[in-house]
Design an enzyme around this catalytic site. Structure first.
Site, PDB file in Angstrom:
ATOM      1  N   CYS A  34      -1.800   8.490   3.511  1.00  0.00           N
ATOM      2  CA  CYS A  34      -1.815   7.651   1.747  1.00  0.00           C
ATOM      3  C   CYS A  34      -2.495   8.659   1.193  1.00  0.00           C
ATOM      4  O   CYS A  34      -2.737   8.644   0.360  1.00  0.00           O
ATOM      5  CB  CYS A  34      -1.202   6.828   2.016  1.00  0.00           C
ATOM      6  SG  CYS A  34      -2.881   5.938   2.953  1.00  0.00           S
ATOM      7  N   GLU A  53       0.791  -1.262  -0.165  1.00  0.00           N
ATOM      8  CA  GLU A  53      -0.003  -0.363   0.014  1.00  0.00           C
ATOM      9  C   GLU A  53       0.716   0.799   0.417  1.00  0.00           C
ATOM     10  O   GLU A  53       1.641   1.569   0.855  1.00  0.00           O
ATOM     11  CB  GLU A  53      -0.981  -0.270   1.112  1.00  0.00           C
ATOM     12  CG  GLU A  53      -2.245   0.977   0.990  1.00  0.00           C
ATOM     13  CD  GLU A  53      -1.736   2.214   2.002  1.00  0.00           C
ATOM     14  OE1 GLU A  53      -1.589   3.042   1.711  1.00  0.00           O
ATOM     15  OE2 GLU A  53      -2.574   2.135   3.071  1.00  0.00           O
TER      16      GLU A  53
END
Length: 489
Positions: free
Chosen positions: A283, A249
């Site tokens: 993120c 990720e």
């Protein structure tokens, strides 16, 4: 000042490397602990312990119901220590108490979710032919190496640990070298449960040593990493030695599309939350706001005015709405991007400076920063800044909005704001991203998969997909009428 230790095979041990990493409170820049700078040798030893434990079957051979009981024990003890975990996260990461508390609550709930998921029916069975029964079963991978980032030290650890243990794996966790405090506390709490010793191990240290050893090891069956795209590429390359499974990720530069028929108050509220929550060190942050030209000036004016009111300060101050930047290095990187934005010709509509009033000069605080009149070729639009810096870009129509939104190497998240539901759904389906919203931002659930397209990663966390990441799939074919096949006659 606390000297942290490694956790292996149920024991807290001193690192073989006497060199320490100073852990700071970013709100004060005071050293609050010293963490071990783990060596390659002790990382390899922790991997061997995890492998022996897995092969012993003391955890991997337990039934799903038995594993669920232990996961619920972990959830309960996290719940009992919520305040301690919250305070540690505030001290070590710099986020506000409200954010840290939310993370701690979700961490406990994640263990509960996977405990519940384990008790649900799993696998498949069907008749392949008249005399052949086929079973599809899911088995643990083996040893899972888990490498977590510094922006959500506790929650990202749990997002990996809970499904990895639920699947029956043994694990080795490497926290970010600058934010290990809640991981250490988490393992102290896990140690008090019935999880077999050696099933969960903690090694602190740097990425090039500890992280690289995990990624390269032929005794690690999968590696799950959350962090930058650049480091993700290195993990992939290192993992090719034994073709281990990789779950990544990675970065994001997510678009937040505001149409002229959007509810302006709602859009502005979520657009502020989308970037300034976590000081932009998230993120999935909505760091690129795209606004239809008819309302661009009005949106900018109202957005900047609201952003001015965000209270920045130490996370342990209940009045603070945005906390500190996690480290001196990252602090300087954000300020450098702000300088680049001004040099590129973008309009600095708000912020752009270090905050020094009211005692904030002691810590690492940056004003909420807004750039307007930007173009897609600017570095501040294309590169992940990972801080409280947002760009507001103009578009004409649906087609251009989609084109600008997808003009990125990343594809983690995105949102659309419009009162026209048909248009909103039509556009969001065209946005190349794994986590999306209509008339909202950042709101997610444990049950939904988390991950991105393109260079934002491979694989998914959370939900049933998160459990699948840590499992092998096997077919078992049962001959119901065993007799010679006479193939060669």
């Amino acid at each position: 000042m606390k000297d942290l230790k490694q956790y292996m095979n149920g024991k807290w041990i001193e690192s073989s490397n006497l060199e320490k990493i100073e852990i700071i409170n970013p709100a004060t820049r005071e050293v609050i602990a010293r963490a071990p700078k783990g060596s390659r040798e002790e990382t390899e030893e922790a991997i061997k312990i995890a492998k022996r434990t897995f092969e012993s079957g003391r955890w991997s051979d337990q039934s799903p119901q038995e594993r669920a009981v232990v996961l619920l024990q972990i959830a309960d003890i996290l719940q009992e220590n919520m305040d301690v975990l919250t305070d540690l996260e505030v001290q070590n990461n710099g986020k506000t108490k409200r954010e840290a508390q939310s993370d701690a609550e979700e961490a406990a709930n994640t263990f509960r979710y996977y405990a519940g998921l384990l008790t649900m029916p799993n696998g498949q069975a069907y008749e392949a032919s008249k005399d052949m029964q086929t079973l599809i079963v899911k088995e643990p991978m083996g040893v899972a190496g888990l490498i977590v980032p510094w922006n959500f030290p506790l929650l990202m650890s749990v997002w990996k640990i809970a499904p990895a243990l639920a699947a029956g794996n043994s694990i080795l966790l490497k926290p970010a070298e600058i934010t290990p405090m809640t991981a250490v506390k988490l393992f102290e709490l896990i140690d008090q449960t019935d999880l077999p010793k050696g099933a969960a191990n903690l090694v602190m240290g740097t990425g090039p040593v500890v992280g690289q050893t995990i990624a390269e090891s032929e005794d690690v069956d999968m590696v799950s990493f959350t962090g930058s795209t650049g480091v993700g590429r290195q993990i992939m390359q290192a993992a090719t030695g034994n073709m281990k499974k990789v779950s990544l990720e990675l970065g994001g530069k997510s678009p937040n599309i505001i149409f002229d028929d959007a509810d302006l108050e709602t859009a502005i509220d979520y657009a502020l939350f989308g970037i300034f929550m976590g000081s932009g060190q998230v993120c999935s942050s909505g760091s690129r706001i795209l606004v239809q030209e008819e309302i661009y000036d009005t949106f900018v004016e109202k957005y900047v005015e609201k952003a001015k009111g965000i209270r920045v300060g130490p996370g342990n101050d209940e009045r603070s709405q945005m906390g500190a930047i996690v480290s001196e290095k990252h602090f300087e990187s954000i300020l450098d991007y702000i300088r680049i934005g001004k040099e590129e010709g973008a309009t600095l509509a708000l912020g752009g400076h270090r905050m020094e009033k009211d005692g904030l000069d002691k810590g690492l605080f940056i004003e909420p920063t807004v750039f307007t009149h930007v173009t897609s070729d600017m570095r501040i639009v294309r590169e992940e800044i990972f801080g409280p810096v947002v760009t507001i870009q103009k578009f004409k129509d649906e087609e251009e909005a989609i084109k600008i939104a997808n003009d990125s190497e990343y594809g983690l998240a995105g949102a659309v704001f419009s009162k026209d539901q048909n248009k909103a759904i039509r556009v969001i389906k065209k946005v190349r991203a794994g986590i999306t919203w209509v008339n909202a931002y950042h709101l997610t659930t444990i049950q939904a998969p988390w991950g991105g397209y393109k260079q934002s990663g491979i694989g998914r966390s959370l939900g049933t997909y998160g459990l699948d990441e840590y499992q092998e799939i096997k077919q078992i074919n049962i001959n119901l009428d065993p007799k010679p096949i006479h193939w060669f006659e």
